[in-house]
Design a protein around this motif. Structure first.
Motif, short mmCIF file in Angstrom:
data_model
loop_
_atom_site.label_atom_id
_atom_site.label_comp_id
_atom_site.label_asym_id
_atom_site.label_seq_id
_atom_site.Cartn_x
_atom_site.Cartn_y
_atom_site.Cartn_z
N LEU A 30 26.15 30.80 60.15
CA LEU A 30 27.37 30.75 59.34
C LEU A 30 28.39 31.82 59.74
O LEU A 30 28.03 32.90 60.21
CB LEU A 30 27.04 30.93 57.86
CG LEU A 30 26.53 29.71 57.07
CD1 LEU A 30 26.16 30.14 55.66
CD2 LEU A 30 27.55 28.58 57.04
N TYR A 54 21.54 28.86 52.37
CA TYR A 54 22.48 29.98 52.48
C TYR A 54 23.69 29.70 51.60
O TYR A 54 24.22 28.59 51.58
CB TYR A 54 22.93 30.17 53.93
CG TYR A 54 21.89 30.83 54.80
CD1 TYR A 54 21.40 32.10 54.48
CD2 TYR A 54 21.41 30.19 55.94
CE1 TYR A 54 20.46 32.71 55.29
CE2 TYR A 54 20.46 30.80 56.75
CZ TYR A 54 19.99 32.07 56.42
OH TYR A 54 19.06 32.67 57.22
N THR A 56 27.54 29.74 50.45
CA THR A 56 28.80 29.63 51.19
C THR A 56 29.96 30.05 50.28
O THR A 56 31.01 29.42 50.26
CB THR A 56 29.02 28.19 51.71
OG1 THR A 56 28.88 27.28 50.61
CG2 THR A 56 28.01 27.83 52.77
N GLU A 60 33.39 24.94 50.15
CA GLU A 60 33.05 24.15 51.31
C GLU A 60 33.92 24.61 52.48
O GLU A 60 34.86 25.38 52.29
CB GLU A 60 33.34 22.67 51.03
CG GLU A 60 32.55 22.15 49.84
CD GLU A 60 32.70 20.65 49.66
OE1 GLU A 60 33.13 19.98 50.61
OE2 GLU A 60 32.36 20.18 48.57
N ILE A 62 33.08 26.30 55.39
CA ILE A 62 32.73 27.49 56.20
C ILE A 62 32.20 26.97 57.55
O ILE A 62 31.39 26.05 57.60
CB ILE A 62 31.64 28.34 55.51
CG1 ILE A 62 32.04 28.71 54.08
CG2 ILE A 62 31.29 29.56 56.36
CD1 ILE A 62 33.08 29.78 53.94
N ILE A 64 30.08 26.28 60.70
CA ILE A 64 28.65 26.33 61.01
C ILE A 64 28.48 26.48 62.53
O ILE A 64 29.10 25.75 63.30
CB ILE A 64 27.93 25.06 60.51
CG1 ILE A 64 28.08 24.93 58.99
CG2 ILE A 64 26.46 25.07 60.91
CD1 ILE A 64 27.47 23.67 58.41
N SER A 144 30.60 23.62 56.51
CA SER A 144 29.63 23.54 55.41
C SER A 144 30.20 22.71 54.27
O SER A 144 31.42 22.56 54.15
CB SER A 144 29.29 24.93 54.92
OG SER A 144 30.38 25.46 54.19
N HIS A 154 26.62 24.72 49.76
CA HIS A 154 25.70 25.64 50.43
C HIS A 154 25.30 25.05 51.77
O HIS A 154 25.58 23.89 52.05
CB HIS A 154 24.46 25.93 49.57
CG HIS A 154 23.46 24.82 49.52
ND1 HIS A 154 23.63 23.69 48.76
CD2 HIS A 154 22.27 24.65 50.15
CE1 HIS A 154 22.59 22.88 48.91
NE2 HIS A 154 21.75 23.43 49.75
N LEU A 155 24.66 25.87 52.59
CA LEU A 155 24.09 25.34 53.84
C LEU A 155 22.57 25.30 53.67
O LEU A 155 21.94 26.32 53.43
CB LEU A 155 24.44 26.25 55.03
CG LEU A 155 23.69 25.90 56.33
CD1 LEU A 155 24.12 24.54 56.88
CD2 LEU A 155 23.90 26.98 57.39
#
Ligand SMILES: [Zn+2]
Length: 558
Positions: A30, A54, A56, A60, A62, A64, A144, A154-155
């Motif tokens: 990330l 993970y 974020t 949304e 972010i 990857i 993400s 989240h991831l």
């Protein structure tokens, strides 16, 4: 001093990574500092958590990154499960998985869109050749998101063995976290067991554990159990515990537990790797009934012969043999991936008295050890060996449809059901098999006079039909709006009885990508900003019985 210790810790852990595996120095997945929200092996409904989550930052989009050089080996777009997900194969034999993405970038994005147009379907899955989409370590390939079965941005990140597809614990495979805090032990359970190490119904004892400073205790460090717990010779233990990680207020699942009785290690659980086929066996690893009753999560330190999980490191089933008047020294150790360990010690006394001579024996039962099959001229049902986790009452009837077991009882493999369709007045496609215990329509096929389906639950199955099409209405605009400025246009789709099978958007009779989000049941179209003017929008939604609805409207985009 604390800072020096911290630096020393970093140095030592870094040093040990080098020694274990030079590939441990992965690139971060990330574009923001890594913060865990869930770890590997967490207990979820019907499965273990097979990766780590993970954070974020609640948003949304972010970036990857690929953790290492490799190639994109699998891509899937689905309104369910992992949503938009990417699998990257790396030369070291590891596959990294990035789930719930909001969108893909670059070459991957164009290839996915091209596939979607070719197949006229939002939902796609494909396995690109190793030379089609190579990625470099640290290369961004997606953003993400919160797609599929995800309850917030989240991831979800996984590591798998590429060959076997076994899920590996990232926290011991290159994604270590700084952790000096040991788990908290909250409770213990003791169960009377049958000869096959199944639980004896209603014979268990729950003991709350208290903490004074770093010592975990139960009252008087003593548990007494009635003599009839010995009736079939064995007892089993379970533990309720959670781990802590420095800098986090919420709890994580522990890595390992060890049960020691009279200085003999009788059971070890370690969440180093979990196979996807076995993951549903969480329903026998965890005390599911206790969870339903009190929301407390007890993990067993004994197993039945049919338990396929490979998180148990000893070649023992964990059953402890006892007889009246026995006294045992029991010790439980629970630890995290850094071996931060918590411990509890107690004495277990078996009361003197008569043991119950009447052996545990349900007649008319579904058993894990054998297949159950029923067949006559109007119904058929098959429950495979290993389907139920413990013997349960059969509860069979075939007067109204066909019933078996209890819908609240988890099963490991689907059961097969066939019901004869007599005097069909509607087209056969309209008929379904329904589990009336859960009010759930099954994915049903018709074959030579029979309706057939597989069910992931036990219960009562009857023939039902669906002649009503899904409903569809605008969500972020009004029905009388003919002028729209919005870049994303959203509809709410509702299918009451069965499920949404197909959804297509045509603009001026040309197929366009319409995305489906199953969580809130939305359909949405993302418009390119340069796509303006008057256009005819037509959506066709179809349910699994072939009932379709058409929504049509002329809209001018600004
Ligand atoms: Zn996850």
């Amino acid at each position: 001093m604390k800072i020096i210790l911290f630096l020393l810790f970093i140095l030592l852990t870094t040093f040990s990574f080098c020694q274990i595996d030079s590939n441990s120095f992965y690139h971060s997945p990330l574009d923001i500092p890594l913060k865990l929200s869930a770890n590997f092996g967490e207990l979820r409904p019907n499965h273990f958590h097979m990766g780590i989550d993970y954070r974020t930052n609640g948003v949304e989009g972010i970036k990857i990154f690929a953790i290492e050089d490799g190639y994109i080996a699998r891509v899937k777009v689905s309104p369910f499960g992992y949503g938009k997900v990417v699998y990257i194969n790396h030369p070291n034999g590891i596959t990294s998985v990035y789930a719930h993405c909001s969108s893909f970038s670059g070459k991957l994005d164009s290839i996915v869109k091209q596939k979607q147009i070719e197949q006229q379907n939002f939902e796609i899955e494909f396995l690109p050749d190793s030379n089609l989409i190579p990625v470099k370590r640290g290369e961004a390939f997606a953003l993400s998101g919160n797609t599929g079965n995800s309850s917030g941005p989240h991831l979800h990140f996984e590591l798998r063995d590429t060959k076997t597809e076994i899920a590996l614990n990232p926290l011991i495979n290159g994604f270590e976290v700084f952790d000096t805090l040991a788990p908290t032990i909250k409770g213990l359970k003791i169960y009377a067991l049958t000869k096959e190490s199944y639980r004896w119904p209603n014979k268990s004892k729950l003991i709350n554990v208290t903490r004074t400073k770093n010592k975990f205790q139960i009252p008087n460090s003593l548990v007494t159990i009635p003599a009839d717990y010995c009736s079939q010779g064995g007892i089993g233990f379970a533990i309720e515990a959670n781990d802590h990680i420095n800098g986090y207020t919420h709890e994580f699942s522990y890595f390992g537990s060890k049960l020691i009785v009279n200085n003999d290690t009788v059971f070890i659980q370690e969440n180093d790797e979990i196979t996807f086929d076995a993951s549903k066996a969480i329903n026998t690893h965890e005390d599911i009934e206790e969870n339903k009753k009190s929301k407390r999560k007890f993990q067993k330190s004994f197993k039945t012969k049919q338990n396929p999980l490979e998180i148990y490191t000893l070649d023992k089933n964990g059953v402890v043999k006892i007889k009246p008047y026995d006294s045992l020294n029991v010790k439980y150790q629970v630890y995290d991936t850094h071996n931060n360990t918590s411990e509890i010690d107690f004495k277990l006394k078996v009361q003197n008295g008569l043991i119950n001579q009447k052996l545990f024996n349900i007649t008319n039962q579904l058993s894990p050890a054998s297949e159950y099959k029923f067949e006559d001229t109007s119904s058929f049902i098959r429950v495979k060996e290993g389907c139920v986790y413990e013997p349960i009452p059969l509860n069979f009837q075939n007067k109204t449809g066909i019933s078996i077991g209890n819908a609240s009882n988890p099963i490991h493999t689907p059961i097969e059901i066939k019901l004869r369709l007599k005097n069909a007045e509607l087209p056969v496609q309209k008929y379904i098999i329904k589990n009336t215990s859960l009010n759930k329509a099954l994915d049903t096929k018709y074959n030579e006079g029979w309706l057939t389906a597989e069910s992931k639950n036990l219960g009562t199955f009857v023939i039902d039909f669906d002649t009503i099409a899904p409903s569809l209405f605008p969500l972020n605009f009004n029905l009388n709006d003919t002028l729209l400025k919005k870049s994303t246009i959203t509809w709410k789709v509702n299918e009451e009885k069965t499920s949404l099978k197909d959804y297509d958007l045509f603009i001026d009779n040309q197929w366009q990508l319409l995305e489906y989000e199953s969580k809130g049941s939305y359909l949405f179209y993302r418009r390119q900003s340069n796509f303006v003017g008057k256009h005819l929008l037509k959506i066709i939604v179809v349910d699994s019985c072939g009932n379709s609805r058409i929504w049509e409207k002329e809209i001018t985009f600004e």
